[in-house]
Design a protein around this motif. Sequence first.
Motif, PDB file in Angstrom:
ATOM      1  N   ASN A  44       0.813  -1.218   0.000  1.00 43.96           N
ATOM      2  CA  ASN A  44       0.000   0.000   0.000  1.00 43.96           C
ATOM      3  C   ASN A  44       0.845   1.265   0.000  1.00 43.96           C
ATOM      4  O   ASN A  44       0.568   2.220  -0.723  1.00 43.96           O
ATOM      5  CB  ASN A  44      -0.948   0.005   1.199  1.00 43.96           C
ATOM      6  N   HIS A  45       1.883   1.281   0.832  1.00 42.95           N
ATOM      7  CA  HIS A  45       2.705   2.483   0.935  1.00 42.95           C
ATOM      8  C   HIS A  45       3.537   2.707  -0.337  1.00 42.95           C
ATOM      9  O   HIS A  45       3.664   3.839  -0.815  1.00 42.95           O
ATOM     10  CB  HIS A  45       3.616   2.399   2.152  1.00 42.95           C
ATOM     11  N   VAL A  46       4.090   1.638  -0.884  1.00 39.04           N
ATOM     12  CA  VAL A  46       4.895   1.770  -2.100  1.00 39.04           C
ATOM     13  C   VAL A  46       4.024   2.139  -3.286  1.00 39.04           C
ATOM     14  O   VAL A  46       4.333   3.051  -4.060  1.00 39.04           O
ATOM     15  CB  VAL A  46       5.676   0.468  -2.381  1.00 39.04           C
ATOM     16  N   ILE A  51       1.559   8.364  -0.194  1.00 40.41           N
ATOM     17  CA  ILE A  51       0.583   9.446  -0.014  1.00 40.41           C
ATOM     18  C   ILE A  51      -0.579   8.998   0.860  1.00 40.41           C
ATOM     19  O   ILE A  51      -1.264   9.818   1.478  1.00 40.41           O
ATOM     20  CB  ILE A  51       0.066   9.935  -1.389  1.00 40.41           C
ATOM     21  N   ASP A  52      -0.819   7.681   0.930  1.00 38.02           N
ATOM     22  CA  ASP A  52      -1.937   7.179   1.734  1.00 38.02           C
ATOM     23  C   ASP A  52      -1.826   7.586   3.193  1.00 38.02           C
ATOM     24  O   ASP A  52      -2.832   7.759   3.879  1.00 38.02           O
ATOM     25  CB  ASP A  52      -2.064   5.658   1.607  1.00 38.02           C
ATOM     26  N   ARG A  53      -0.611   7.763   3.684  1.00 36.69           N
ATOM     27  CA  ARG A  53      -0.428   8.186   5.078  1.00 36.69           C
ATOM     28  C   ARG A  53      -1.032   9.569   5.311  1.00 36.69           C
ATOM     29  O   ARG A  53      -1.718   9.802   6.316  1.00 36.69           O
ATOM     30  CB  ARG A  53       1.067   8.201   5.441  1.00 36.69           C
ATOM     31  N   LEU A 246      -8.915  14.758  -3.038  1.00 37.34           N
ATOM     32  CA  LEU A 246      -7.539  14.791  -2.540  1.00 37.34           C
ATOM     33  C   LEU A 246      -6.558  14.441  -3.656  1.00 37.34           C
ATOM     34  O   LEU A 246      -6.836  13.563  -4.478  1.00 37.34           O
ATOM     35  CB  LEU A 246      -7.377  13.801  -1.382  1.00 37.34           C
ATOM     36  N   THR A 247      -5.420  15.111  -3.662  1.00 38.35           N
ATOM     37  CA  THR A 247      -4.330  14.816  -4.591  1.00 38.35           C
ATOM     38  C   THR A 247      -4.817  14.720  -6.032  1.00 38.35           C
ATOM     39  O   THR A 247      -4.779  13.651  -6.663  1.00 38.35           O
ATOM     40  CB  THR A 247      -3.582  13.531  -4.184  1.00 38.35           C
TER      41      THR A 247
END
Length: 281
Positions: A44-46, A51-53, A246-247
């Motif tokens: 998920n983070h990679v 940005i998910d954080r 968002l984003t």
Amino acid sequence: MAANKEIAQDTTKPPERRALRIEKDAAVIRSMFAAISPRYDLLNHVLSLNIDRSWRRRTVRALRLDPSSRVLDVCTGTADLAFELAEAVDPLQGGQVIGGDFTEEMIRIAARKRGERRLESPGLCIADTMHLPFADGSFDAVTVAFGIRNVVSLEAGLEEMLRVLRPGGQAAILEFTTPKLKVVRTLYQTYFHRVLPRVGAWLSGSSAGRSAYRYLPNSVSEFPKPDELSTQLKGCGFVDANYESLTCGVACLHLATKPVGRGRPSLASSGPRSAPENAPR
């Protein structure tokens, strides 16, 4: 997170124009994401470029929680949002956060993360979002991040979220969506359809990873657009439904409120029932 039983595509068209048909099956959903659970956080983070954080932190800020708030995070996965929520409440003032997911392997990893961090919160339980094991009006807020589109029945999931909220309580739904701006949408579709499944398979080291991250763009494509989801929230009984992109429109944060006068008037007599006996705590 969840997955599909079957995905049928018109492969004669480019990815962004392919017609999709997704049939969800709870057993397949559970099995697929149990298989990728060991590397779920890394993936998920990679794959979101981390940005998910920031999206999760934005969700917590938007709720403006009181230290005494009681919060339920459904489809919690490995509880990343639940951990963020737990920092916003104070158990000494009655605050409580519970993360629930129907994939046991995800909850076990969340429990391990909690132990490694030497934390007592969030509480964790195995729970199906369509059949939550909590009494009416148990929570001040109910949240879900990147999971509601994977519930077999979106309507049933939203109605359960409404049921366990106290009158005046808020629901927050953080979810991927398709950007409106053409340039961003083209890049987004190319990444989601062509890059993400390959990277997901490589990082997860399994065919389940490829399947799960092939499902992601398809599920986003079929999920209601922001305006449609707001309408559906209102149809389920929520009021003041609104959203924030968002984003560049890659994700969307929805907020909605359970109307005062609907359901139980307070939390005093409707605390959450115990977590299932087989749930890690």
